[in-house]
Each structure stands twice: as C-alpha cells, then as structure tokens.
Design an enzyme around this catalytic site. Structure first.
Site, mmCIF file in Angstrom:
data_model
loop_
_atom_site.group_PDB
_atom_site.id
_atom_site.type_symbol
_atom_site.label_atom_id
_atom_site.label_comp_id
_atom_site.label_asym_id
_atom_site.label_seq_id
_atom_site.Cartn_x
_atom_site.Cartn_y
_atom_site.Cartn_z
ATOM 1 N N LYS A 167 -12.118 -25.386 40.285
ATOM 2 C CA LYS A 167 -12.199 -25.300 41.648
ATOM 3 C C LYS A 167 -11.012 -25.766 42.382
ATOM 4 O O LYS A 167 -10.534 -26.961 42.096
ATOM 5 C CB LYS A 167 -13.632 -25.888 42.259
ATOM 6 C CG LYS A 167 -13.871 -25.613 43.744
ATOM 7 C CD LYS A 167 -15.180 -26.451 43.939
ATOM 8 C CE LYS A 167 -15.819 -26.168 45.339
ATOM 9 N NZ LYS A 167 -17.017 -26.765 45.489
ATOM 10 N N CYS A 223 -16.957 -21.214 44.673
ATOM 11 C CA CYS A 223 -17.733 -21.668 46.266
ATOM 12 C C CYS A 223 -16.575 -21.590 46.975
ATOM 13 O O CYS A 223 -15.866 -20.718 47.487
ATOM 14 C CB CYS A 223 -18.374 -23.134 46.059
ATOM 15 S SG CYS A 223 -19.600 -23.249 47.315
ATOM 16 N N GLU A 247 -22.249 -22.330 40.901
ATOM 17 C CA GLU A 247 -21.578 -23.573 40.558
ATOM 18 C C GLU A 247 -22.302 -24.593 40.064
ATOM 19 O O GLU A 247 -23.443 -25.250 40.373
ATOM 20 C CB GLU A 247 -21.037 -23.938 42.188
ATOM 21 C CG GLU A 247 -20.179 -25.084 42.307
ATOM 22 C CD GLU A 247 -19.819 -25.499 43.651
ATOM 23 O OE1 GLU A 247 -20.441 -24.979 44.776
ATOM 24 O OE2 GLU A 247 -18.835 -26.173 43.702
#
Lengths: 672, 672
Positions: free
Chosen positions: B149, B199, B77
């Site tokens: 994300k 994540c 990430e």
C-alpha cells in the site's frame, strides 16, 4: 553581589507569575548581557487551543526579551496553540484563524530581538493535509520567515501526520508562502545564522540511531549551510528512558557538526502528556552548558557562543531509569522523583486547565488509595482534598484506622461514611431481581450444550456482592461531586490491576482522573517509601499500609476467614509486573517467557506448571481487559509504554488472538 | 432451470456457513464458467488479530475457487489480520509472525487459481516503519509477488501511518524483497495483466477530487502499463455520504482508463468501524455490472471482461444520504436503512467477537432505551435481551406501561425492579455524609472571592438526587451482568445528549456497548417510525413513546408539577441537531451561525437573543462534555463525523477555547 543568574531568576519568576519586572532589575540584566549574543529560552506551559491565554504570555516574554536586549527569544513547538491539539483544529477551524490573528499581533510588537513562535499554519494548496506545524521568525514588527516541521511522528502519543503536511524543505521558507502553503526556500536556509528545526526534525541522525524512521535528516541538510547555532523548538513529553537518549543525541549532534545547540521544550501537562521542560544548550563540543528546571515554567538566559549558562539540577530519574537495566530487578528508586513530578504536574494541570478545584476519594487503607491521596494533596493542596472512609462489613478495623491516620498525617479533610445500609438495601433489591430473572435466564453457561442453566456446572465465583461495595463507594463519591462545586472523584486503579482487568467498572475504576493508572503495583510500594522519605512531612503513610498485602477487601477468603488477597486471585505482583515490563519494553511474548527465568521465579523456585498457569491467566485476563482500558478516566503517562487509550490502541474485538502462536505442523494439517 | 447466480448463491451460502459445497454444485458451476475469465470476490468478515480464524476461512474460499476453476479469488485488505489492527502488532509481534506462517501455508494450497490475500508484512530495513500493508499474489503453491500500500490514511477512524511504511512503488514487487523490505519492482508491474492496489491507493485521482491528499496516484502509474483489469483490495467502513462518492470515483476511474475495475471490500464490524461490503465490478465504460450484498459475507462470481455479473440491491441510504442535501431539513428517511444495518452489524459483531451472548438494559419508556431495545433484539435475538423497568417516584404510570408494552411487542424478557428503597437509602446515607462534609467544605463557589461557601449565592440546581436514580439503575444492570454469564448492560445515550454532556456518568452513559451514541435525537424519532414500518413485526414501538417529549424523568419541573423535559434544560432538539450537523459536515462555527437562518429558527420565529443564548449554551456544554466522550463505551460510527474517541480526538484540557474569536482591535489593544 548578585550575579546574572540570581537576577535572571528574579526577573524570570516575575514573568512566570505575570508580574511586572521592575526597571532596576531590567537595567542590571541589560548591563550584564550588553556585549550581545544572549538568548532567552522561554519554557512555557500553554493551554491547548486557548490562544488568548498563550498569546498574552508569549507577548510578555517577547517584551521582556526586548527590554533587556536579548538577541533572540525562543518558544516551544506550537507555543501559540499548545501541543498536541489534534483533531480540534479540523473540526473547529476558528481556532486556527485565531492563532493567525494573534500571531500577526505578536509579530507587530517585535523590535530588534528575534522571536521564534510556534503556530498552526493553514495551507491553501490543492494537495496534501490542511496544515503545517510551523515556527514564525519575527523581528522588526514583521514575520521574516517560516520554519515548517518535516518529520511528523505518528507513534505512541503522537499523531502529527493526522492533520499536518510534512515540509519538503528544511530551514527558512519565504514568508509570502503563508498565502499559498507551497514550500519555497527563502534567500537563505538560515536566519541570522540559525539552523532552526521543530521537535522530531532533530531525531533522525543516521549515525546516532540504529534505525532512522524517516528518509530525510533536516539537521544534516542545514549543517551544510555552516550555521552558527542549531535551534530546536520542541514539545516532548517525559517517558521512562527518554531523557538519557535525548541528552546523548543532542550532545552528539552538537559535537558532530561543531555547532552549539539550543533546545527549548514545552512544560506542563496536556491530558495524558506530561512535558518535562528541561530546555538546554550544548556548546560546539557537545558539552551541556545550560539547562532549565524540569516540570516548571522558566525563562532561561544563555550565551551559547561564550559558554555562559546555568545548569539547573535535573529531576532524578529523568537521566537514568529502569528501562536502562537489562534485567527486571524491581529496583525503582532511581525513577521515583521523575514519577512523582510527572504525575503531580499531570494532576495539577488537568485540574487547572479544566477548572476543577477539589477532589474527593475513597480511603480504603490500601496502597492504591493511599498513594493517590498523597499525590492529590501535593498536587492541588491538602485543603482541597476530601478522603472518605467507606467501610463495609468486610473492612478490617486496621484498614479503618490506617485510613484515618493517613488523612491526619496528610492534613486532608476526612470523614467516615458507613455504606452498610446501602449495600444491604442494594443487595436485597438485587436478590429479588435476580430471582425474577432466573425464571427466564440461566445464570451459568454450559459450554457443551451452548445453553444457559441455573445448575452450577463448574466452580463459579460471582463477583456481584463484592462489586456492589465498590460501586456503592463510587456512587457516594459522584454524589459528592454533584453536590459540591468544582469537585471530582479520583479513580485509584493501578497499572498492574488494569492489565488484569482487576478493577470494578463504575467502582474503583471510575472517577474524573486516574493518577496512578500507569504505575505498576511493585513500583507503588517503592513509591510509598520514597514519598515517606522525601516529602516535607516525613512518614505520612503509615507503615502498616505499606506492609499489608494488597487486596480489595471486597470478599472473605473461606480458607482463612480473612479478606481475600489480590495476589491469590491474580498472581504474585512481582511476576505480573515483570511480564508487563517485558511486553512493553522488550516486545517479548508468551514463548519467550517460557525460556526466560523471571526474577520472582528465581527467588521463589516456581514450578514450570505454576508459571504456565500464571502466563495463561495473564493473557486470558488481559484480552478481556481491553474494554476497561477504553473507558479508563484521563490519566498521565509515566512509563516507556502504557495502556492509555491515546497512547496504545488495540481493537476490543481482537478476541481469540493466539498469543502462543500455532505450530507449523498444525497449520499444514489444517490447510491441506 | 437454475442459472449461474442461483448456483453461485447456493455454493456461496455454504461456504460462508463453513459447510461443504457438494460436488454436483461444483460441477455445474464449473460448467457455467468453463470458458474462463471468471473471478471470485471473497467478501469476508475477519476477526482482528485472530489469524487462525481468518486463515481457515480464506483457505476454504481458495479451495472452492480452485475447484470450480476461477481465474482468481480476491480477498479484502489485510484479510488475514483483519483491518484495523492498529498498535496491537507493535506490542505483540507474535501476531505478525503468525500471519506470515499462515500466509505461507495458504500459498502452498494454491494451484492454477490466483489468490490475492492481504497481510501485515514486517520490514527488516534500517529506515522507516516496521511494517507494510501488503497483498500476496499466490499461485501454483507459491507467493509470486507482493503489492504494498502506498497511500496511508491518517484521518478520522484511520491510523495506517502509525505502523505502516508507505510503498514507494505501485504494482507488483519482487517476492524476494519480503526478506529485506526494500521496494524492488518485479519484472512487470502487472500480474496476469492485473493492476492491483490496496484501498486508499485508488482514492487520489486528481481529475476526480478537487483536493488530492497525496502526491502520487498509484492507479495513474499502473494505467500506463495497459492493464486488462484494475483490482482494489479494500477495508472501507460505511459513513454517511461515502457510498455515492465511492461509486462515482470507481466508475470514473474505470471509464477514464477504459479498464474494468474490481473492488473487494471487507464486511463486518471491528469495534467502532462497521464495514459495508458491497464489493463491486465496473466495466471499461464505468458501468456497474456486479455488486455483492451490503453488510453480509458473500462469495460473488463475476466475469469483468464479458460483463457477466449480478447486482444485488444496495442498502438504502448507502447511495443517498442526508449530507448530500445543502440544507439541514431533518428529513432522515433516505438514510435509515443504512443506519439500521450499520448499527445491527456493529452490535452483532461486538458481541460475537468479544464472546458476549446476552444483554440487559433499563426500559424507561423513553425514546433512547426503546430504540436500543429494538436494535438489541434484532442484533442478538429477543430471547437474549432482558429489559428491566426501574421506576422511581418520578416515573409516570404511562412510562411504566409503555415500557412493558414495548417488551411484550418485541418478545424480549421483561421484569420490573422498583428502585425506590435503594434510592431512599442512598439519599439518606448521602445526606448524612453531605452534612459532615459541609462543616469543612462550602458547597458553592463564590467567583468574586474565589472561595467556597454554604450560602447559596446564585440560582444553583443540584443534580445529585436526579443522578442517584440514574446510577442506581446502572448499579442494577451491572449487578445482573456480574451475576448472569456472558451478559453486558447497554448504554442508551444518544448523540445529541452526549454533545451536551446530558448523560450521567455511571448512569445511562454506562454500559458494555452504546448502540445509538452516534445517532442524533431528531434522527431517532424518524428511526423509531422507520422501525415500526419496516420490521417484520410492525409497530412494535408504542405510538405514545414516539409522541412523548424526551426527558430523563429524573426531576419534577416545579412550574408544571410534571417531569422535566430535556429540551427545557437544553434547547429544542431540532436546533441542537442542526448545530451539530453544521459543525461536523460544514466546518461552520459560532460566527457563521449568527448569519445562518436555522430551519427551527425559520419555523418558530426565534429571537436573536434566544438564538445567542442557545449557541452560548451549546459551546459551554460541549466544552465540558469532552471528558464524557473520552469514557463513552464502545459504539459504532454512523454519521459522516462522530465524537467516537477513536474517530475524533480533542484534548479535554482544551478549556477556554474561544469559539467566537477575538476582534482584531481587542488583540491589538492587549498586545500593544
């Protein structure tokens, strides 16, 4: 003959000082407002997490509101808990249980007057965060409905979304959902015709803002229900330029929807956040009809439907501030009263809420410690401040006498403590130690070889001896703090020097509170003059202190034989402060600065080479100052942006950031 | 004959140390994986904000991946930026511009191998936050699509939602929307059959978690597209109990959807966050088929479709830790290797990324400074550590000789610096000063009168003299730091004592880094034994140091004539540490503790009265320790929860919190 506001002020003052309001005053007030439609804005100063303290205060206000027959009494956001409370509620859930117990108790004492009380609402759902940021609508001995905050700020000093779930619904929600934490609308989105929102909920009007942060607008949703009144329960700390924005926005919303707007703000400081109060009411045309005092607790009575209200004067600077100006001009005057009140409240509440009563600080005869001494005397009382002059061999006679004169003018306690013998002993011990260490470790780093050597290979100036002085002084102050009950030392670092890392760890940077950590040096000069002109005791600060060039008086300049001046080690403060102001307020960077003509540059014909040297020094020093920012004592935020660790967070290990940027050709050549 | 993993390790090691991988190795590797389907997990250690450093590393890995014909190379990430970067990008937008420039450069060097590179994506929309946390899918010289994300953590050490807008869409988004920042799905949610997430996006499976924090599950959404592979780009720091949860969850997801799962984690430390790496692959049955090393950079080659992979051993304790146990038993053994590697990495990267090379610390012969010395020697090299014994009149002979023996065993530099003369001079100066101050200020606070007096009205023990010793030592250490290039002092405070505020400001709490600030005292004892058993040089820590009762050796106990023992001033460490562990891991509070039998209580037949006394002392001391937590030097988080200021935030002014809670009857009587 007394009018409504004279009476209201008498009653309000008693309420604030926890005294009983006499029956005559209550009856007279009752008489004044007997035709109904009057509302109480309860602008209180809570202690974070101290539910009992906050609840008792709220109870007194509810009872008073009832006794004079108000339609409604409104408290700030999270009034029962204090805002912000942050991670505390997650680690110590007992505090949330407490706030529910006391909330239920408060509901029971309500009668016909509606009370709006902010609290932390635990959620029992299996999805989302554990809490809501809520307001209970209480009347007739019960909680009648719940408002839940929808828009959760997570920038600068705000961290709501860390522990709070955003509400999917605007307006009143069914009280039964306290059991489940689901969002279920009540039979009406309004209560008694009120459209009630919480703080950030009213900060997303897409006609007002160029850029709306959130995807919903609770005000817009509630406006469709034709409310008779907007109410916003808020906890909004002061920052430069915020009041003007807030005023324009609230006025805009009231007139856009042709609906009066009542805004109740928290007052007092919670750590770094200084809340300015100034709760207010706009009528349906967007005209301000009432406003409470800034930076003071108050119980303000208004009738928003009939334009009855009193407008207390706004602290100067709240409405107009530096950041409004397009160009940095070092003209701070308009913002100095706000600066003063923000810091005074910050110090006073830190001491009160932590239980400290006295402060000790070193008086160097320089500007930083001088302004700190004035602020401390005004915030906690001159009898509770002890100024210590700690001259070393470098300290000039003038500095010593300036410090003493200042203390006399302020009426604070004063004594002199020579640190010479301590410095000498320390230096001697350290020199012996250094000789031992030198046999195993080189002092200087040889970049080419990557090794350490005791051969000075470049011009290297050691700050060891200078810092011994600063640290010896801090040692004295902490010694006094240990020996004398309820007393803490004051850290005197200012914002400009903190940006440059020009502050000694365990020295001037050390203390229990740092009053001027968010005030740049150039502003401090203007501030000193303002203090001299505006305090009851005029000219407490000796003119010589203001005229003197700042310097830590830790070392002698070999060229002049006089103590080194800070600007020589750093750069002119006017130039430095403009860089800081531009980064914080304009998001400008190194490359922009090359194209901008700074005010100092214009006035002093600075060469391009000199400018670049200063800019390079700025970024180099700032990068290595991040560590110091992380251990700065508690301080209060004053400016639009700050380096307070709970306001701004940059990893210390973010070394090697290229603030100039890489050229595209360089990137291509490296990668290909 | 070499196998794939021997070769891959040779190549990977060269890559990690920035050396060129020779053509023979490349050709052999190419041969091994010529039937396709091989993927590279690039587990790198970025420097936050240092785009150039990170980009060069990424470029090398992409070129290597291409050279051996991998299908894809995957980075963690925000690989280009380093995670976390926090407010830095908001204040210095140049850094975001840089990351876009370098990203475009990296895209150009891609050929047939797909590269997944995390970066900060600026948004140009008029709504929402200014950035996305994104991954660029690069191939054939271009960015082919974007992943953004969706689930943004904002608890403990995480603050994503402060600066990042959550993506409304899962899966691949149109590359053209980089220009606008809108969410527009690409023609397919998958790229090359990959379901790619970032994540937290994979941490919300409602079948796996009792309580799902977010309302969407990107994995569930993407699973409907029948991906051939899940890929997650992560930056997930180690914390006690996390690995087991992570393993179970990833394995669960892979088998639930019958799809292999590739998880690539960041490694290295960024300030308080120590990332453990241990990137891994699960096959479609949820079986672990490959795992990279913990706490080391690595380039791991796997074939998730054909179950080809190597499982490197996991650092002990990552998979099993104390918090798994239902009852606090003080059995730390299972977590000590993880503790060691977490802290070593934390120290090493703090020094490396900030540019420090050497450390100095006081060696008292006590447990805290001893463990710190071992950790520093292992993290930055024994030749770069200087231990200073600074005995005062109270220091025992044994302490001095223990300290010297320790230094000899470790091979660190050592010298003795007597501080007696400095303490005496300081004490003398201070005593003179105190006499001056006493004429104006009383030392003691008389609660009843609300005034200060010089008549001792209660048993008052001053810590002034004790603290002079601690502060003199810190003065020496900071002096060395000033005098010797690239050297910082080490703060030796441990977690138990920080909870109790049993640390001296500008004394043992002061330093450039605090290695054991998140390690409780009882764990330190076990840790010392573990270090003796597990380091190459066995038994470096003298047994006497481990056997000795901890005490600051700052004062003499008048009863015994020997230095005061810390447990007498506080409470038994076993009892203290169980309170801390229960608050942090169980959310238990004062009232719960009354009903729980503590391990120490059971073993030692503690009376109820004694227990209550300790509990009261705990909460009283913790409340006043909040200030110290706010100025604690940088430290690395080890336990499931900590008091690190960037992990846990409680207002310092939250004084008067009632940790016991008020009874309902009391509330009713007060309010009515």
């Amino acid at each position: 003959m007394t009018n409504l506001y004279e009476l209201a002020e008498i009653a309000g003052n008693k309420l604030i000082s926890n005294e009983i309001v006499d029956i005559d005053t209550i009856n007279s007030l009752k008489n004044f407002i007997s035709d109904g439609g009057f509302i109480g804005l309860s602008q209180i100063n809570p202690i974070a997490g101290n539910i009992e303290y906050n609840a008792k205060k709220i109870a007194q206000h509810i009872k008073f509101a009832e006794s004079i027959g108000l339609e409604t009494v409104i408290f700030p956001e999270l009034a029962l808990m204090g805002y912000p409370i942050e991670d505390t509620i997650d680690r110590h859930p007992i505090i949330v249980e407490e706030n529910i117990k006391w909330l239920n108790g408060l509901a029971k004492i309500t009668k016909t007057t509606i009370a709006l009380v902010g609290f932390v609402e635990p959620r029992k759902n299996d999805k989302g965060k554990k809490y809501y940021n809520s307001v209970a609508i209480m009347q007739n001995g019960k909680i009648q409905g719940i408002i839940r905050k929808s828009l959760l700020p997570t920038y600068s000093e705000f961290n709501d979304y860390r522990y709070v779930e955003p509400s999917l619904l605007a307006g009143v929600q069914d009280v039964k959902t306290i059991e489940t934490g689901n969002c279920v609308q009540s039979s009406s989105k309004l209560y008694n015709g009120y459209a009630i929102t919480i703080c950030e909920d009213c900060w997303n009007d897409s006609d007002f803002f160029d850029r709306a942060i959130y995807s919903t607008d609770p005000i817009e949703t509630l406006a469709k229900e034709n409310p008779k009144l907007f109410i916003n329960c808020s906890a909004s700390p002061t920052r430069a330029k915020k009041e003007q924005l807030k005023h324009n926005m609230l006025s805009f919303i009231a007139s856009k929807y042709k609906t009066p707007f009542v805004y109740v703000n928290q007052v007092g400081a919670i750590d770094n956040n200084s809340f300015d109060g100034a709760s207010r009411v706009y009528n349906k045309d967007g005209k301000l009809i009432a406003r409470a005092k800034s930076f003071e607790e108050q119980f303000l009575i208004v009738n928003p439907y009939k334009n009855i209200g009193k407008i207390y004067p706004l602290t100067k600077g709240l409405d107009k501030s530096l950041t409004e100006q397009k160009i940095f001009t070092l003209e701070y005057e308009s913002d100095l009263e706000r600066t003063y009140k923000t810091i005074i409240q910050g110090i006073r509440d830190y001491f009160k809420k932590c239980g400290f009563k006295r402060a000790v600080l070193g008086l160097s005869g320089g500007l930083d410690s001088t302004v700190c001494a004035v602020l401390m005397a005004d915030a906690i009382g001159k009898e509770n401040v002890f100024g210590i002059s700690m001259p070393s061999h470098i300290t000039s006679k003038e500095s010593k006498s300036d410090a003493e004169l200042l203390a006399r003018n302020l009426g604070i306690n004063f004594t002199e403590a020579p640190i010479r013998s301590m410095i000498d002993t320390t230096a001697e011990c350290l020199n012996n130690l250094f000789m031992n260490i030198e046999t195993k470790w080189g002092k200087y780093y040889d970049k080419e070889c990557g090794t350490f050597t005791n051969e000075p290979n470049n011009i290297y100036s050691s700050f060891t001896q200078d810092n011994i002085q600063a640290r010896s002084r801090a040692m004295f102050l902490w010694g006094i703090s240990n020996e004398f009950s309820s007393c803490i030392p004051i850290a005197t670092s200012d914002k400009s020097e903190l940006y440059m890392g020009y502050a000694t760890i365990n020295g001037d940077m050390s203390g229990g509170f740092a009053p001027i950590a968010d005030v740049p040096k150039t502003k401090l000069f203007a501030f000193a003059r303002w203090l001299n002109a505006n305090r009851d005791e005029k000219n407490a600060i000796p003119e010589a202190i203001i005229l003197k060039k700042p310097g830590a008086e830790l070392a002698i300049d070999p060229k002049t034989g006089k103590p080194l001046i800070a600007e020589d080690a750093l750069m002119p403060y006017e130039f430095l402060d403009e860089i800081i102001w531009r980064i914080e307020n304009k998001n400008e960077s190194y490359n922009d600065f090359l194209d901008i003509e700074f005010v100092y540059e214009k006035r002093n014909h600075v060469s391009k080479k000199q400018k670049i040297e200063w800019l390079d020094k700025f970024y180099r020093r700032m990068s290595t100052a991040l560590y110091k920012w992380s251990i700065l004592p508690p301080s209060v935020i004053v400016e639009a942006r700050s380096i307070n660790k709970y306001d701004y967070r940059q990893p210390i290990t973010s070394s090697g950031i290229n603030y100039k940027g890489s050229a595209k050709e360089y990137i291509d050549s490296i990668l290909n």
